[in-house]
Design a protein around this motif. Structure first.
Motif, PDB file in Angstrom:
ATOM      1  N   ASN A 507      44.281  44.859  36.751  1.00 57.02           N
ATOM      2  CA  ASN A 507      43.748  44.726  38.112  1.00 57.02           C
ATOM      3  C   ASN A 507      42.582  43.738  38.085  1.00 57.02           C
ATOM      4  N   GLY A 511      39.922  39.350  43.233  1.00 53.89           N
ATOM      5  CA  GLY A 511      40.998  38.739  44.013  1.00 53.89           C
ATOM      6  C   GLY A 511      40.833  37.226  44.082  1.00 53.89           C
ATOM      7  N   ASN A 514      40.173  32.350  48.961  1.00 56.08           N
ATOM      8  CA  ASN A 514      40.905  32.019  50.187  1.00 56.08           C
ATOM      9  C   ASN A 514      40.276  30.835  50.927  1.00 56.08           C
ATOM     10  N   ASN A 526      40.626  37.124  48.861  1.00 50.80           N
ATOM     11  CA  ASN A 526      41.665  38.030  49.348  1.00 50.80           C
ATOM     12  C   ASN A 526      42.136  38.950  48.223  1.00 50.80           C
ATOM     13  N   ASN A 527      42.702  40.095  48.619  1.00 54.71           N
ATOM     14  CA  ASN A 527      43.380  41.015  47.690  1.00 54.71           C
ATOM     15  C   ASN A 527      42.494  41.479  46.534  1.00 54.71           C
ATOM     16  N   LYS A 528      41.365  42.020  46.876  1.00 54.37           N
ATOM     17  CA  LYS A 528      40.496  42.579  45.823  1.00 54.37           C
ATOM     18  C   LYS A 528      41.255  43.679  45.080  1.00 54.37           C
ATOM     19  N   ASN A 529      41.043  43.764  43.774  1.00 49.24           N
ATOM     20  CA  ASN A 529      41.691  44.748  42.894  1.00 49.24           C
ATOM     21  C   ASN A 529      43.207  44.564  42.815  1.00 49.24           C
ATOM     22  N   MET A 530      43.658  43.345  43.057  1.00 52.49           N
ATOM     23  CA  MET A 530      45.084  43.069  43.015  1.00 52.49           C
ATOM     24  C   MET A 530      45.610  43.130  41.584  1.00 52.49           C
ATOM     25  N   GLU A 584      50.562  35.427  38.728  1.00 57.78           N
ATOM     26  CA  GLU A 584      51.070  36.359  39.737  1.00 57.78           C
ATOM     27  C   GLU A 584      51.850  37.468  39.041  1.00 57.78           C
TER      28      GLU A 584
END
Length: 845
Positions: A507, A511, A514, A526-530, A584
């Motif tokens: 994780n 993120g 952006n 964007n998408n913190k802790n992704m 990704e």
């Protein structure tokens, strides 16, 4: 009771019409819609009715509608006028011609409403035939037949078409308008008409007669002995079928009017001479002086350009220094079509928040207006961008040396906007900013942060910084990499081992970037802790330029390509010191893993969709003149909505040096490698196509290629001799043929990525031959025995102990020359025949 029975019969009749199917098309095509309408019209003449009906009953698809005639009631025509010279009538047709059937409105959709048509007498309705109609169509678009309500004469409804273009081109529209204007001078009329009758495909060189009352703001410029004016209409661009008139651009544009003194010299040679220096729009006449005038503008770029607008404003500003004025004006007069090189005089009161930066001896300020973007015809002034933008003001110590060479020297490193002057100190200052991208952009924000991070490797730092300095726009941000400290990841878990590294899932706290946030002066993310994938590369602590080149290939392949796995940045394992790519994350893993778990859940549309994604990814790679070189299903990841290619160009170890390896050392998975590569030939894009052909087989069959064989030199020999995997299910012949072409032993016979994509795209939707084949084989496959065992929705199969599906170095010598099986293209039921497979004495059934 009788009326009820009669109504019931009508309902039955209409119902039968609704369900009527064309025997030829096997669906309700155009001919059915026409046929239903036969009862609603008649010309009153059997020969004419039959001709019209015959054309309509031949129009099965929309393309055939071009040859359809229809009965057109006379009340659908208006503005009917006799054209004496042509011995015909001209009119406007309310409805316009048929385009296609509209299922929603249960009627024909029509185009070109109120179009102009010609009405020509049909002298002998008894001799009318398809041959006669085809003869008429040599010179006309033939829409239908009508009848004069007074004389009862039948008339053809036509549209004159250009013999050269075989369609209604520009000259037809221009020619019809000849009767509506005159200059009052035959030579001028003929000259203008000549230019118009040459404008078949475009109107670039068309002249027109322009009434003088179409100009306003007319002012005499004494120095040039011309008039400057605004032209209300603007010039002709293209014909507008909807409005049945010319579409015009640049309304109220500025033009120049110049007296035309010698009417007898008006020739094509004269026009071409004028065009050498000007854009020539037409001719007008002053009604008071009776002087004819040519209408034109910009001498250099042949249209009203930036230089004209700048020149008009010269009288409204000065720097107080002739050298600077001339220098700025010179740059402005060069900007005919490109505004980027123009400088301007910027009053000092257009700046605020002026702060001195002592370290670099410049001032930082905000520029209220922002920089020039483009001319606005609507407001007749410059549109500007980046109001209140940050710029740098630097003293111009020697104004007398302000030259084009000076500007070009400044431009090497900066975007140069103009010159200003401090009214107190009287010092002139140049106004500029961003070294790389020539405006205040993302690259500036990245560059400010370079001092705050390092990877510990100058090579990697330089590589990351290069991607960031290229991220000028918001769109470019997706290609910018960043250095990500390892402590920004948590829940790091091992997933798998590849040929030259390990893959982990983790994780990412922050993120991805952006956009820049002006309020917080930091990046919005964007998408913190992704979830991301961390690909560790063995021995990468001893970083080499070769490794950087391989990462560069991934980045280059990813640009403008949604079907290459995303690449966020680089980090470093604090224990092993190996560098790690941050990629990704694919929740479902590789497409191979996904097939093992969910194969029996997939339909043909799913399989073709996955293959389309892969070929689009490969298309993006090949368009950048790259070769993947290690394409296999393990390098294709299953994302949430699509599949994407991974390991772009990372098929070698990070410390690999080509000079230390023998020519015949090949890297990859044997079953996916093209036979010519196995024999030591250089990689080509055709080798990637071969690999894709094997992936096609695997996605459709569900099984890995040669899963029950040892992946050794014996298999390499057989592949060169023509061995290919065989399906144990029925597969559409079109798919088999496509796979066979991809797996052809001759690389030059393999298709290009574009051809493969078009075939897959065409076959996925609609009533196509492929769809019909899929429908047939689905029923057959339900009753076929299968060699693999179904486990829930996945597959269970026994893999040979020496079947290897990870990339490795291979070294084979003395392999036979690649060839296809003798009957390779004689049958399309499978990739190779069972007989040929058995002749190689290898059981792959």
């Amino acid at each position: 009771m009788n009326s009820i029975i009669k109504g019931f019969k009508m309902l039955i009749t209409e119902s039968s019409y609704i369900n009527e199917i064309c025997e030829e098309c096997d669906y309700t095509c155009n001919t059915i819609h026409f046929k239903r309408n036969f009862k609603n019209w008649t010309s009153g003449n059997d020969n004419i009715d039959k001709l019209i009906q015959d054309t309509q009953l031949s129009a099965h698809d929309n393309y055939d509608l071009l040859n359809v005639l229809e009965w057109i009631p006379s009340d659908r025509l208006y503005n009917i006028k006799y054209v004496a010279g042509k011995k015909m009538y001209r009119a406007n047709w309310v409805d316009g011609c048929m385009d296609k059937w509209d299922n929603e409105n249960e009627n024909w959709k029509r185009v070109n409403q109120h179009m102009t048509v010609d009405l020509k007498s049909l002298n002998n309705s008894n001799n009318i035939s398809l041959e006669f109609m085809n003869e008429i169509r040599i010179d006309y678009e033939f829409y239908g037949i009508t009848q004069d309500s007074k004389t009862k004469a039948f008339m053809m409804v036509l549209n004159t078409k250009c013999r050269k273009c075989e369609c209604i081109c520009n000259i037809i529209h221009l020619q019809r308008n000849f009767v509506n204007w005159t200059s009052g001078n035959d030579d001028i009329d003929k000259f203008i008409q000549f230019t118009q009758l040459s404008a078949h495909k475009n109107t670039h060189n068309v002249l027109e007669w322009i009434p003088f009352d179409k100009f306003y703001g007319i002012k005499y410029i004494k120095k040039m002995e011309v008039y400057r004016a605004n032209w209300i209409n603007g010039y002709i661009d293209e014909w507008n079928n909807i409005n049945q008139n010319w579409r015009r651009v640049n309304q109220n544009m500025i033009v120049i009017l110049k007296n035309f003194n010698n009417l007898e010299n008006i020739t094509l040679e004269f026009m071409n001479k004028v065009k050498m220096n000007y854009k020539f729009y037409g001719i007008t006449q002053n009604p008071e002086t009776k002087n004819y005038k040519i209408v034109y503008n910009c001498k250099k770029c042949k249209h009203v350009c930036n230089a004209v607008y700048f020149q008009q404003n010269f009288i409204n500003w000065t720097s107080g220094n002739d050298v600077i004025d001339k220098f700025i004006q010179y740059t402005q007069l060069l900007t005919h079509n490109d505004i980027r090189e123009a400088l301007e005089w910027i009053p000092y009161d257009k700046f605020y928040d002026i702060k001195y930066i002592e370290e670099i001896e410049v001032y930082k300020a905000n520029w209220i207006n922002g920089c020039i973007d483009k001319w606005s015809d609507k407001s007749q002034s410059w549109n500007r961008l980046n109001q209140n933008m940050t710029v740098i003001l630097k003293n111009l110590n020697n104004p007398e040396n302000t030259t084009l060479e000076f500007m070009n020297e400044v431009k090497i490193n900066y975007k140069f906007y103009g010159i200003t002057q401090n009214p107190e100190t009287k010092n002139y200052k140049i106004v500029y900013n961003c070294k790389k991208c020539k405006h205040v952009c993302n690259a500036v924000y990245f560059q400010q942060n370079f001092v705050n991070w390092t990877s510990g490797s100058n090579i990697i730092d330089g590589f990351i910084q290069k991607t960031q300095l290229s991220a000028c726009t918001h769109y470019d941000l997706i290609y910018a990499l960043e250095w990500i400290p390892f402590d920004r990841f948590y829940n790091v878990k091992y997933i798998a081992k590849g040929g030259f590294g390990k893959v982990y899932r983790a994780n990412w706290i922050d993120g991805y970037i952006n956009e820049w946030n002006n309020e917080t002066q930091n990046w919005k993310r964007n998408n913190k802790n992704m979830c991301v994938a961390l690909k560790s590369l063995n021995n990468s602590k001893n970083i080499t330029f070769e490794f950087i080149n391989e990462i560069t290939l991934h980045k280059k392949g990813k640009q403008h390509n949604a079907f290459i796995i995303g690449f966020y940045g680089i980090t470093q394992d604090p224990e092993t010191k190996n560098y790690v790519m941050v990629l990704e994350y694919a929740k479902d893993g590789s497409l191979r893993n996904y097939l093992d778990k969910r194969y029996h859940e997939l339909n043909w549309e799913n399989k073709i969709s996955y293959l389309q994604d892969i070929i689009l990814g490969l298309k993006g790679i090949h368009e950048k003149e790259l070769i993947h070189r290690d394409l296999h299903i393990g390098n294709v990841l299953k994302l949430k909505y699509n599949t994407a290619i991974a390991d772009m160009g990372l098929c070698k170890p990070a410390d690999y040096k080509a000079s230390e390896n023998a020519k015949n050392n090949i890297y990859g998975i044997l079953s996916y490698i093209a036979p010519e590569i196995l024999r030591g030939q250089n990689y080509t894009q055709a080798a990637d196509i071969y690999s894709f052909g094997i992936i096609m087989y695997e996605v459709i069959a569900g099984l890995p290629p040669y899963y029950d064989l040892s992946h050794d030199k014996n298999l390499a020999i057989k592949i060169c001799m023509g061995l290919r995997p065989r399906f144990n299910i029925k597969v559409p012949q079109l798919i088999v043929s496509l796979i066979k072409s991809c797996l052809d032993a001759n690389p030059s016979n393999r298709p290009e990525v574009d051809d493969i994509y078009e075939m897959l795209k065409y076959g996925q939707y609609g009533r196509t031959e492929l769809q019909e084949q899929i429908k047939e084989i689905e029923e057959t496959n339900k009753i076929l025995p299968t060699s693999c065992i179904s486990l829930n929705l996945g597959l269970s199969y026994k893999t040979h102990s020496e079947a290897i599906y990870t990339s490795r170095l291979l070294n084979f010598s003395d392999l036979p020359k690649p060839k296809n099986s003798d009957d390779y293209y004689e049958q399309n039921d499978n990739i190779i025949s069972k007989e040929f497979s058995e002749s190689l004495q290898i059981d792959i059934s």
